[in-house]
Design a protein around this motif. Structure first.
Motif, short mmCIF file in Angstrom:
data_model
loop_
_atom_site.label_atom_id
_atom_site.label_comp_id
_atom_site.label_asym_id
_atom_site.label_seq_id
_atom_site.Cartn_x
_atom_site.Cartn_y
_atom_site.Cartn_z
N THR A 102 33.04 20.71 -74.05
CA THR A 102 32.86 20.72 -75.50
C THR A 102 31.68 19.83 -75.87
N SER B 190 37.82 29.72 -64.16
CA SER B 190 38.35 28.60 -64.92
C SER B 190 39.78 28.32 -64.48
N PRO C 22 42.61 27.63 -74.41
CA PRO C 22 41.47 27.04 -75.12
C PRO C 22 41.81 26.61 -76.55
N VAL D 147 35.61 24.84 -77.48
CA VAL D 147 35.63 24.56 -76.04
C VAL D 147 35.27 25.84 -75.31
N THR D 148 34.45 25.70 -74.30
CA THR D 148 33.96 26.85 -73.53
C THR D 148 33.96 26.51 -72.05
N PRO D 149 33.84 27.50 -71.17
CA PRO D 149 33.62 27.18 -69.75
C PRO D 149 32.37 26.33 -69.59
N TYR E 43 36.88 23.21 -68.78
CA TYR E 43 36.29 23.49 -70.09
C TYR E 43 35.33 22.36 -70.47
#
Length: 325
Positions: free
Chosen positions: A46, A293, A3, A33-35, A44
């Motif tokens: 954003t 992920s 990430p 950035v996240t799942p 991911y």
């Protein structure tokens, strides 16, 4: 790609858009950035387009459209999709690291991983005494020699070419798997221990650790199946270096075991693989509210590779690799 690395990649894309005059904004210091959330996709997501829309004086969807091609051409990025008001959903490439290459090779070859041609066309004559340990060692050597293209032939009589130190007593009461291990794990010049220690289900027993590691890999696979994700080779930044090294070293160990008629080398290497894999396996499946992920798929692929090596090695030693333990 981690990430943190992906965050830098997104920032680089923003900077390129600014340098090209497509966006008129100050490049932010960081991007999160996240799942992906509900309705999202990929590995991911954003909200950088929503973050920049106001300063840029453009709708978030338009900012996202500008960033999509810049991100899509970045190394390690496989696809970029815009969802909702302007969320960027990023899918990562899986074939970009030495770990991914190694794991991909193990997945492709399966039980044949580590097999080679070091003894191609050679007939390896094994003259052994009438002794239970010599018989068991010779039997394992025949299987190991075959992985390197050779053919082992076992005979009895003098002069012997393979004479491991005999067992002090009959190993049969230990059961087939523990008896095999008791006779094969020590080097040929060491006297094997025929004790109930080989049956103990705890970490002090190397055979238990090897078989337990394989069973845990299978359990992880069942858990991944229930969560609906599969194994995909990729970069695993948090992988124990010892595990990757042990998997990469397996072909060399197998070749050495064949050339030197030494199944103990293989047995000890399986312990090394198991000891490196066991602390890693709890990190494979998502925890809590985590969603599967790219990182989880890559960890799962590495875990499966370890299971493949453990199962293949145990099979060559004549020992069962259980799915449950």
């Amino acid at each position: 790609m981690t990430p943190v690395e992906l965050s830098r990649t997104v920032l680089c894309a923003v900077r390129r858009a600014v340098d090209a005059g497509e966006l008129s904004v100050a490049v932010p210091g960081r991007v999160v950035v996240t799942p992906p959330g509900p309705g999202g996709c990929g590995d991911y997501a954003t909200n950088v387009a929503l973050q920049l829309a106001g300063p840029a004086g453009q709708p978030p969807a338009r900012v996202a459209e500008i960033l999509v091609p810049l991100l899509a051409e970045c190394a390690g990025v496989e696809d970029v999709v815009v969802t909702g008001p302007g969320f960027l959903n990023i899918s990562l490439s899986s074939a970009s690291s030495p770990t991914a290459t190694l794991v991909g090779e193990i997945r492709r070859l399966g039980a044949g991983y580590g097999h080679g041609d070091a003894l191609a066309g050679q007939v390896v004559a094994l003259r052994v005494p009438y002794d239970v340990r010599a018989e068991v060692v010779a039997d394992a050597v025949v299987r190991i020699v075959a992985t390197q293209g050779g053919r082992g032939e076992v005979e009895h009589g003098e002069p012997v070419s393979l004479r491991p130190v005999p067992a002090p007593e009959d190993p049969a009461p230990l059961g087939p798997d523990a008896a095999q291990w008791a006779l094969l794990h020590p080097a040929a010049h060491d006297r094997p221990r025929i004790t109930a220690d080989h049956l103990v289900q705890r970490e002090s027993n190397p055979l238990f650790r090897v078989r337990y590691a394989h069973a845990r890999v299978r359990a992880v696979g069942r858990g991944a199946g229930r969560l609906g994700f599969g194994a995909v080779p990729g970069d695993v930044p948090d992988a124990p270096g010892g595990l990757v090294t042990a998997l990469a070293d397996y072909p060399r160990i197998l070749t050495g075991a064949a050339i030197h008629r030494a199944p103990d080398r293989l047995a000890r290497h399986l312990v090394t693989v198991a000891d490196a894999a066991l602390p890693f396996l709890p990190t494979v499946l998502p925890r809590g509210d985590e969603k599967p992920s790219a990182a989880h798929r890559a960890r799962f692929a590495l875990a499966e590779a370890a299971g493949t090596v453990l199962a293949g090695g145990l099979s060559l030693l004549g020992i069962d690799a259980p799915d449950h333990l």
